[in-house]
Design an enzyme around this catalytic site. Structure first.
Site, PDB file in Angstrom:
ATOM      1  N   PRO A   1      10.688   0.294   1.966  1.00 48.90           N
ATOM      2  CA  PRO A   1      12.088   0.106   1.601  1.00 48.90           C
ATOM      3  C   PRO A   1      12.859   1.407   1.352  1.00 48.90           C
ATOM      4  O   PRO A   1      12.332   2.342   0.749  1.00 48.90           O
ATOM      5  CB  PRO A   1      12.020  -0.729   0.317  1.00 48.90           C
ATOM      6  N   ASN A   2      14.077   1.379   1.833  1.00 50.10           N
ATOM      7  CA  ASN A   2      15.083   2.437   1.650  1.00 50.10           C
ATOM      8  C   ASN A   2      14.849   3.670   2.515  1.00 50.10           C
ATOM      9  O   ASN A   2      15.708   4.554   2.557  1.00 50.10           O
ATOM     10  CB  ASN A   2      15.213   2.844   0.168  1.00 50.10           C
TER      11      ASN A   2
ATOM     12  N   ARG B   1      21.524  10.136   1.874  1.00 48.94           N
ATOM     13  CA  ARG B   1      21.716  10.436   0.453  1.00 48.94           C
ATOM     14  C   ARG B   1      20.408  10.898  -0.159  1.00 48.94           C
ATOM     15  O   ARG B   1      19.387  10.892   0.522  1.00 48.94           O
ATOM     16  CB  ARG B   1      22.315   9.268  -0.344  1.00 48.94           C
TER      17      ARG B   1
ATOM     18  N   TYR C   1      14.652  14.013  -0.830  1.00 47.66           N
ATOM     19  CA  TYR C   1      13.985  13.613   0.410  1.00 47.66           C
ATOM     20  C   TYR C   1      14.389  14.439   1.634  1.00 47.66           C
ATOM     21  O   TYR C   1      13.887  14.201   2.723  1.00 47.66           O
ATOM     22  CB  TYR C   1      14.232  12.120   0.671  1.00 47.66           C
TER      23      TYR C   1
ATOM     24  N   ASN D   1       4.026   4.801   4.977  1.00 52.46           N
ATOM     25  CA  ASN D   1       4.736   5.256   3.786  1.00 52.46           C
ATOM     26  C   ASN D   1       5.292   3.987   3.144  1.00 52.46           C
ATOM     27  O   ASN D   1       6.340   3.493   3.552  1.00 52.46           O
ATOM     28  CB  ASN D   1       5.866   6.228   4.132  1.00 52.46           C
TER      29      ASN D   1
ATOM     30  N   ALA E   1       8.608   2.516  -2.377  1.00 50.70           N
ATOM     31  CA  ALA E   1       8.461   2.023  -3.756  1.00 50.70           C
ATOM     32  C   ALA E   1       7.331   1.008  -3.894  1.00 50.70           C
ATOM     33  O   ALA E   1       6.737   0.877  -4.977  1.00 50.70           O
ATOM     34  CB  ALA E   1       9.776   1.410  -4.225  1.00 50.70           C
TER      35      ALA E   1
ATOM     36  N   GLU F   1      -2.032   7.163   4.111  1.00 46.79           N
ATOM     37  CA  GLU F   1      -0.838   6.967   3.276  1.00 46.79           C
ATOM     38  C   GLU F   1      -0.045   8.277   3.274  1.00 46.79           C
ATOM     39  O   GLU F   1      -0.632   9.351   3.062  1.00 46.79           O
ATOM     40  CB  GLU F   1      -1.310   6.612   1.856  1.00 46.79           C
TER      41      GLU F   1
ATOM     42  N   HIS G   1       3.562  10.273   1.856  1.00 52.18           N
ATOM     43  CA  HIS G   1       4.789  10.338   1.048  1.00 52.18           C
ATOM     44  C   HIS G   1       5.483  11.653   1.341  1.00 52.18           C
ATOM     45  O   HIS G   1       4.831  12.712   1.389  1.00 52.18           O
ATOM     46  CB  HIS G   1       4.483  10.243  -0.450  1.00 52.18           C
TER      47      HIS G   1
ATOM     48  N   ARG H   1       6.415  13.832  -9.937  1.00 52.98           N
ATOM     49  CA  ARG H   1       7.640  13.090 -10.269  1.00 52.98           C
ATOM     50  C   ARG H   1       7.396  12.191 -11.501  1.00 52.98           C
ATOM     51  O   ARG H   1       6.491  12.454 -12.287  1.00 52.98           O
ATOM     52  CB  ARG H   1       8.089  12.316  -9.038  1.00 52.98           C
TER      53      ARG H   1
HETATM   54  O1  CA2 Z   1       8.093  10.378  -1.273  1.00 55.43           O
HETATM   55  C1  CA2 Z   1       8.042   9.337  -0.627  1.00 55.43           C
HETATM   56  O2  CA2 Z   1       7.918   9.283   0.591  1.00 55.43           O
HETATM   57  C2  CA2 Z   1       8.205   7.994  -1.371  1.00 55.43           C
HETATM   58  O3  CA2 Z   1       7.335   7.045  -0.751  1.00 55.43           O
HETATM   59  C3  CA2 Z   1       9.658   7.605  -1.206  1.00 55.43           C
HETATM   60  C4  CA2 Z   1      10.028   6.335  -1.971  1.00 55.43           C
HETATM   61  C5  CA2 Z   1       9.599   6.443  -3.428  1.00 55.43           C
HETATM   62  O4  CA2 Z   1       9.834   5.210  -4.083  1.00 55.43           O
HETATM   63  C6  CA2 Z   1       8.134   6.800  -3.566  1.00 55.43           C
HETATM   64  O5  CA2 Z   1       7.834   6.932  -4.943  1.00 55.43           O
HETATM   65  C7  CA2 Z   1       7.833   8.099  -2.837  1.00 55.43           C
HETATM   66  C8  CA2 Z   1      11.546   6.104  -1.938  1.00 55.43           C
HETATM   67  C9  CA2 Z   1      12.133   6.056  -0.564  1.00 55.43           C
HETATM   68  C10 CA2 Z   1      13.616   5.939  -0.721  1.00 55.43           C
HETATM   69  O6  CA2 Z   1      14.230   6.808   0.192  1.00 55.43           O
HETATM   70  C11 CA2 Z   1      15.550   7.059   0.043  1.00 55.43           C
HETATM   71  C12 CA2 Z   1      16.102   7.908   0.959  1.00 55.43           C
HETATM   72  C13 CA2 Z   1      17.423   8.218   0.870  1.00 55.43           C
HETATM   73  C14 CA2 Z   1      18.211   7.670  -0.133  1.00 55.43           C
HETATM   74  C15 CA2 Z   1      17.648   6.823  -1.048  1.00 55.43           C
HETATM   75  C16 CA2 Z   1      16.320   6.505  -0.964  1.00 55.43           C
END
Ligand code: CA2
Length: 146
Positions: free
Chosen positions: A11-12, A19, A24, A75, A78, A99, A101, A108
């Protein structure tokens, strides 16, 4: 036979590059897919690349990979920190899973320090940004039998 790898994104991650750039980076998921396709061509493996915001759909994608892929890179975003369903799906398919990230989840918030996926993964790569996907492709293909 040509090996097949499925790369799944949670997700996301479709918002990458639009953003939260300070966490990221500014690379989009389409950029990551393009880089992975180039690396797969170099490695001589087939690639399926997918993203979903829905836990059940990710479970479906893992099960589908179980029917035709030789390995999975995921990946789970969340869902890494919450999903017993994804843990169980990975266990059930019995394929090597890497896996990935983008960020270093251990540097974090505390709630990101636990992964339901790591115990059922071959290994985890985190903190290297989009390069993590390329590292995962190298690690997974070198693990697959000839
Ligand atoms: O670091 C990573 O790749 C994560 O899997 C990214 C997830 C986070 O919940 C994990 O703890 C670590 C979040 C991805 C959300 O990505 C976004 C990208 C742009 C704007 C908002 C969220």
């Amino acid at each position: 036979m040509t090996k097949k790898i499925h790369i799944l994104n949670g997700p996301n991650l479709n918002l990458l590059g639009t953003r939260e750039g300070s966490i990221y980076g500014y690379v989009t998921l389409a950029d990551i897919e393009k880089n992975c396709r180039e690396e797969c061509a170099r490695l001589g493996v087939e690639l399926e690349f997918a993203q979903s915001n829905h836990e059940g759909e990710l479970v479906d994608l893992i099960q589908r990979a179980g029917e035709s892929a030789d390995g999975i890179i995921i990946n789970p975003a969340a869902y890494t920190h919450t999903s017993v369903a994804i843990h169980d799906a990975i266990r059930a398919v019995n394929l090597p899973v890497v896996e990935v990230h983008l960020s270093n989840i251990y540097a974090r918030e505390d709630f990101r320090h636990h992964s339901y996926v790591s115990p059922v993964a071959l290994g985890t790569i985190c903190g290297f940004g989009p390069a993590g996907y390329i590292l995962a492709l190298g690690a997974l293909t070198s693990h697959l039998p000839e």
